[in-house]
Design a protein around this motif. Sequence first.
Motif, mmCIF file in Angstrom:
data_model
loop_
_atom_site.group_PDB
_atom_site.id
_atom_site.type_symbol
_atom_site.label_atom_id
_atom_site.label_comp_id
_atom_site.label_asym_id
_atom_site.label_seq_id
_atom_site.Cartn_x
_atom_site.Cartn_y
_atom_site.Cartn_z
ATOM 1 N N ARG A 82 21.143 14.543 49.828
ATOM 2 C CA ARG A 82 20.759 15.726 50.657
ATOM 3 C C ARG A 82 21.101 16.907 49.504
ATOM 4 N N GLU A 83 22.230 16.957 48.830
ATOM 5 C CA GLU A 83 22.662 18.029 48.026
ATOM 6 C C GLU A 83 21.529 18.325 46.921
ATOM 7 N N VAL A 84 21.046 17.117 46.445
ATOM 8 C CA VAL A 84 20.177 17.544 45.327
ATOM 9 C C VAL A 84 18.890 18.081 46.237
ATOM 10 N N LEU A 85 18.509 17.628 47.576
ATOM 11 C CA LEU A 85 17.189 18.328 47.877
ATOM 12 C C LEU A 85 17.432 19.738 47.962
ATOM 13 N N GLU A 86 18.700 19.882 48.623
ATOM 14 C CA GLU A 86 18.856 21.440 48.871
ATOM 15 C C GLU A 86 18.950 22.250 47.917
ATOM 16 N N GLU A 87 19.839 21.907 46.705
ATOM 17 C CA GLU A 87 20.095 22.733 45.537
ATOM 18 C C GLU A 87 18.836 22.832 44.542
ATOM 19 N N THR A 88 17.881 21.517 44.552
ATOM 20 C CA THR A 88 16.893 21.508 43.560
ATOM 21 C C THR A 88 15.481 21.884 44.104
ATOM 22 N N GLY A 89 15.537 21.109 45.487
ATOM 23 C CA GLY A 89 14.056 20.940 46.057
ATOM 24 C C GLY A 89 13.382 19.372 45.601
ATOM 25 N N LEU A 90 14.252 18.888 45.016
ATOM 26 C CA LEU A 90 13.648 17.484 44.430
ATOM 27 C C LEU A 90 14.174 16.242 45.344
ATOM 28 N N SER A 91 13.132 15.246 45.738
ATOM 29 C CA SER A 91 13.558 14.037 46.578
ATOM 30 C C SER A 91 13.607 13.002 45.294
ATOM 31 N N VAL A 92 14.910 12.039 45.719
ATOM 32 C CA VAL A 92 15.266 11.500 45.051
ATOM 33 C C VAL A 92 15.733 10.178 45.751
ATOM 34 N N GLU A 93 15.730 8.988 44.785
ATOM 35 C CA GLU A 93 16.213 7.541 45.296
ATOM 36 C C GLU A 93 17.416 7.405 44.599
ATOM 37 N N ILE A 94 18.490 7.125 45.349
ATOM 38 C CA ILE A 94 19.949 6.912 44.975
ATOM 39 C C ILE A 94 19.922 5.484 44.429
ATOM 40 N N VAL A 95 20.232 5.216 43.239
ATOM 41 C CA VAL A 95 20.249 3.736 42.388
ATOM 42 C C VAL A 95 21.729 3.260 42.605
ATOM 43 N N GLY A 96 22.807 3.892 42.160
ATOM 44 C CA GLY A 96 23.784 3.446 42.343
ATOM 45 C C GLY A 96 25.067 4.383 41.991
ATOM 46 N N PHE A 97 26.342 3.862 42.100
ATOM 47 C CA PHE A 97 27.468 4.864 41.909
ATOM 48 C C PHE A 97 27.734 4.755 40.512
ATOM 49 N N ALA A 98 27.904 6.049 39.771
ATOM 50 C CA ALA A 98 28.053 6.194 38.413
ATOM 51 C C ALA A 98 29.578 6.703 38.099
ATOM 52 N N GLY A 99 30.398 6.955 38.933
ATOM 53 C CA GLY A 99 31.875 7.139 38.647
ATOM 54 C C GLY A 99 32.243 8.322 39.503
ATOM 55 N N HIS A 100 33.481 8.764 39.160
ATOM 56 C CA HIS A 100 33.833 10.215 39.694
ATOM 57 C C HIS A 100 34.540 10.897 38.807
ATOM 58 N N ARG A 101 35.023 12.284 39.017
ATOM 59 C CA ARG A 101 35.750 13.208 38.365
ATOM 60 C C ARG A 101 36.666 13.775 39.369
ATOM 61 N N GLU A 102 37.929 14.086 39.029
ATOM 62 C CA GLU A 102 38.595 14.702 39.542
ATOM 63 C C GLU A 102 38.928 16.319 38.959
ATOM 64 N N VAL A 103 38.721 17.220 39.624
ATOM 65 C CA VAL A 103 38.555 18.503 39.261
ATOM 66 C C VAL A 103 40.121 19.269 40.028
ATOM 67 N N ILE A 104 40.950 19.360 39.174
ATOM 68 C CA ILE A 104 42.162 20.072 39.788
ATOM 69 C C ILE A 104 42.452 21.211 38.821
ATOM 70 N N GLU A 105 42.533 22.522 39.282
ATOM 71 C CA GLU A 105 42.849 23.569 38.784
ATOM 72 C C GLU A 105 43.974 24.394 39.461
ATOM 73 N N ARG A 106 44.811 24.876 38.304
ATOM 74 C CA ARG A 106 46.237 25.528 38.971
ATOM 75 C C ARG A 106 46.096 26.909 38.624
ATOM 76 N N ASP A 107 46.977 27.921 39.188
ATOM 77 C CA ASP A 107 46.782 29.287 39.084
ATOM 78 C C ASP A 107 48.225 29.495 37.898
ATOM 79 N N ALA A 108 48.455 30.547 37.568
ATOM 80 C CA ALA A 108 49.662 30.986 36.789
ATOM 81 C C ALA A 108 50.915 30.583 37.223
ATOM 82 N N ASP A 109 50.941 30.263 38.627
ATOM 83 C CA ASP A 109 52.437 29.784 39.137
ATOM 84 C C ASP A 109 52.607 28.370 39.250
#
Length: 148
Positions: A57-84
């Motif tokens: 859904r996100e690919v379609l909304e963000e790009t306009g492309l229809s895609v076929e999901i093939v498999g899980f490629a992994g994950h990332r964790e994005v953690i950002e902290r402020d100056a405190d």
Amino acid sequence: MSSRAYPDRPLLAASAAVFRDGRVLLAARGRDPGRGVFTLPGGLVEPGETLAQAAQREVLEETGLSVEIVGFAGHREVIERDADGRVARHFVVCAFAARWQEGEPVPSEEAPAFRWADPATLDHLPVTEGLQPIIAEARALIGQAETA
């Protein structure tokens, strides 16, 4: 403050490495943080969606492309902290390999530019941290699916 800033819990997102003719689609971020940096199209998972459905859904909304999901490629964790040291942002992004089916990327405020890049070099574009291993795994999954 945005609901994504200083969250009470990690936010779950899904993205997809979309392959077409041996190249992978990269989207330039249109907003901070990371404005102008290239990454995979994706966004937050909605209640009731599977991770794969959210990525598609996100690919379609963000790009306009229809895609076929093939498999899980992994994950990332994005953690950002402020100056405190407080957690300013925390995302868990689940990435999928996908095969292009139809459409052409349509630039938007969220993703003002797209590039079909060489998956080995990512065309030497500025990319989000940790993107190369996800794309390498997605590329391997696409190759396995094509030989199966």
